[in-house]
Design an enzyme around this catalytic site. Sequence first.
Site, mmCIF file in Angstrom:
data_model
loop_
_atom_site.group_PDB
_atom_site.id
_atom_site.type_symbol
_atom_site.label_atom_id
_atom_site.label_comp_id
_atom_site.label_asym_id
_atom_site.label_seq_id
_atom_site.Cartn_x
_atom_site.Cartn_y
_atom_site.Cartn_z
ATOM 1 N N GLU A 172 14.173 2.613 2.907
ATOM 2 C CA GLU A 172 13.262 3.659 3.367
ATOM 3 C C GLU A 172 12.839 3.485 4.817
ATOM 4 O O GLU A 172 11.667 3.243 5.108
ATOM 5 C CB GLU A 172 12.028 3.731 2.452
ATOM 6 C CG GLU A 172 12.400 4.045 1.008
ATOM 7 C CD GLU A 172 11.199 4.346 0.123
ATOM 8 O OE1 GLU A 172 10.058 4.158 0.572
ATOM 9 O OE2 GLU A 172 11.411 4.773 -1.025
ATOM 10 N N GLU A 373 15.688 4.128 -6.438
ATOM 11 C CA GLU A 373 14.308 4.102 -6.931
ATOM 12 C C GLU A 373 13.963 5.464 -7.507
ATOM 13 O O GLU A 373 14.292 6.489 -6.923
ATOM 14 C CB GLU A 373 13.279 3.811 -5.816
ATOM 15 C CG GLU A 373 13.236 2.394 -5.354
ATOM 16 C CD GLU A 373 12.162 2.155 -4.291
ATOM 17 O OE1 GLU A 373 11.118 2.833 -4.306
ATOM 18 O OE2 GLU A 373 12.397 1.291 -3.433
HETATM 19 C C1 GBH Z 1 8.788 3.516 -2.563
HETATM 20 O O1 GBH Z 1 8.372 4.346 -1.534
HETATM 21 C C2 GBH Z 1 8.874 2.098 -2.089
HETATM 22 O O2 GBH Z 1 10.195 1.758 -1.694
HETATM 23 C C3 GBH Z 1 8.361 1.106 -3.074
HETATM 24 O O3 GBH Z 1 8.209 -0.143 -2.448
HETATM 25 C C4 GBH Z 1 7.068 1.624 -3.664
HETATM 26 O O4 GBH Z 1 6.429 0.678 -4.465
HETATM 27 C C5 GBH Z 1 7.406 2.860 -4.440
HETATM 28 O O5 GBH Z 1 7.978 3.817 -3.610
HETATM 29 C C6 GBH Z 1 6.221 3.517 -5.120
HETATM 30 O O6 GBH Z 1 5.335 4.034 -4.173
HETATM 31 O O7 GBH Z 1 -0.372 5.896 0.385
HETATM 32 O O8 GBH Z 1 -0.136 4.981 2.584
HETATM 33 O O9 GBH Z 1 0.761 3.791 0.706
HETATM 34 C C7 GBH Z 1 8.290 5.705 -1.890
HETATM 35 C C8 GBH Z 1 7.809 6.557 -0.762
HETATM 36 C C9 GBH Z 1 6.078 7.063 0.706
HETATM 37 C C10 GBH Z 1 5.510 6.338 -1.438
HETATM 38 C C11 GBH Z 1 4.655 6.785 1.142
HETATM 39 C C12 GBH Z 1 4.114 6.021 -0.987
HETATM 40 C C13 GBH Z 1 2.322 6.862 0.387
HETATM 41 C C14 GBH Z 1 1.967 5.973 1.528
HETATM 42 N N1 GBH Z 1 6.457 6.237 -0.375
HETATM 43 N N2 GBH Z 1 3.751 6.938 0.061
HETATM 44 S S1 GBH Z 1 0.463 5.121 1.301
#
Ligand code: GBH
Length: 470
Positions: A172, A373
């Site tokens: 990502e 994922e």
């Molecule tokens: C994935 O991102 C990740 O690769 C993984 O590590 C993660 O645990 C999983 O998704 C579940 O979230 O609220 O500021 O933390 C997915 C795309 C984009 C999801 C950003 C979380 C919110 C950012 N991500 N999003 S924040």
Amino acid sequence: DDPGARDAGPRFPTGFRWGAATAAYQIEGAAAEDGRGPSIWDTFARTPGKVLGGDTGDVAVDHYHRYPEDVALMRDLGLSSYRFSISWPRVQPSGAGSANERGLDFYRRLVDALLEAGVEPWPTLYHWDLPQPLEDAGGWPERETAYRFADYAELVHEAIGDRVKHWTTVNEPWCAAFLGYASGDHAPGRLDPSGSLLAAHHLMLGHGLAVRAMRGRRPDNMFGAAVNLYAVSPATDDPADADAARRVDGMQNRLFLDPLLLGRYPEDVLADTARHGFEPDAADLAVINQPLDQLGINYYTRHTVAGTPGDAAQTASGPFATHSPWVGSEHVRFVPAGRPTTGMGWEIDEGGLHEVLTRVHREYPSVPLYITENGAGYDETPDGDGTVHDAGRIAYIDAHLRACHAAIADGVPLAGYFTWSLLDNFEWAWGYSKRFGLVHVDYATQRRTPKDSARWYADVIRRGGPPGRG
Ligand code: GBH
């Protein structure tokens, strides 16, 4: 149709890979053991106000010590493959130079245990934990970081390349670049739009350099990156909303897919971001555009967007969001489309996964695709019987698997599915408040208890697809 016939459910092709995924900082813990250096996530999580509850990955789910038990769980689930990430600061505490053998030894042990259990190892080289010394030298906006990444990739490849066939370089890059360097929701927490664009470019350059170096060592290995793609829709038929959808699709999807698979940047995205001085070196595109043996797609939801100006903070997503990650398109707004949501507030839209898969197949050169994922996060507690009855997660995965199956029927070369995640873990800015695991972890005791979804997924793997509905 014979009303008496039983629906056996969709069956996936033989050889389809059934997996689960995790990432180093989210599960390993052992933050200062065996010579591991600090990463940007250690620094970020220890900074007050960055992670909910002040949570850190110092201990996480202690996978560093409990990996034998976790591998046994994978064997019991019947996983064909396990996607994990390698912690760069374990391998190179300073981000450069020779390998810390004690750090590499952990991954040698893990890979051996997986192979012993009949589970194919699928390492990802970068899931957001940049060695802090490299951030101190400028981080991903600095071109040098891409070269450091390729060196690190080679060290890991030398250590386990004889036993690992499938490699993912970066996970990502959108998150690493724009949450890390533009909105500050993720480490290193910088608010630097120009730097975030350079970060995106250098993450992809690092990918290309790493693939070139590793493929040179073993041409028979399979190499790819994992991108987080979204279906994107305009909120209404207002042209401003259509323009917002074009911009968000550009920044989220095409900014990565076009360089990686076509060797060029999308013109409209370059125009949208021009005021941030983004002029990537065109010569790098040949390096970024390495032939890929596989493409990993992480899919969670659809973005529905509007082009009418709003408060910039509305376009951000983290628990402490203040700035937009949508560099050059800060005016776009995300609007609810009214679908049911998971515990993250993300709308459940399996149709978007079908859309993403068929789109990638249609618009880009054909390459085996993997869902690296897909899963659902909730704020969960076990019932009186000690088990998490996670019907919502089962329904989510079931629906998305059916979308995958439909995409395969439509000719998409989808070869595997990894659910996020094997275990409950450190959910970045949300700390331990959101759980994505098939297996519940009691953080006080580190006790692992399979949820209903774990038993259900094991059954899916045994059958070769989700159960029928009739
Ligand atoms: C994935 O991102 C990740 O690769 C993984 O590590 C993660 O645990 C999983 O998704 C579940 O979230 O609220 O500021 O933390 C997915 C795309 C984009 C999801 C950003 C979380 C919110 C950012 N991500 N999003 S924040």
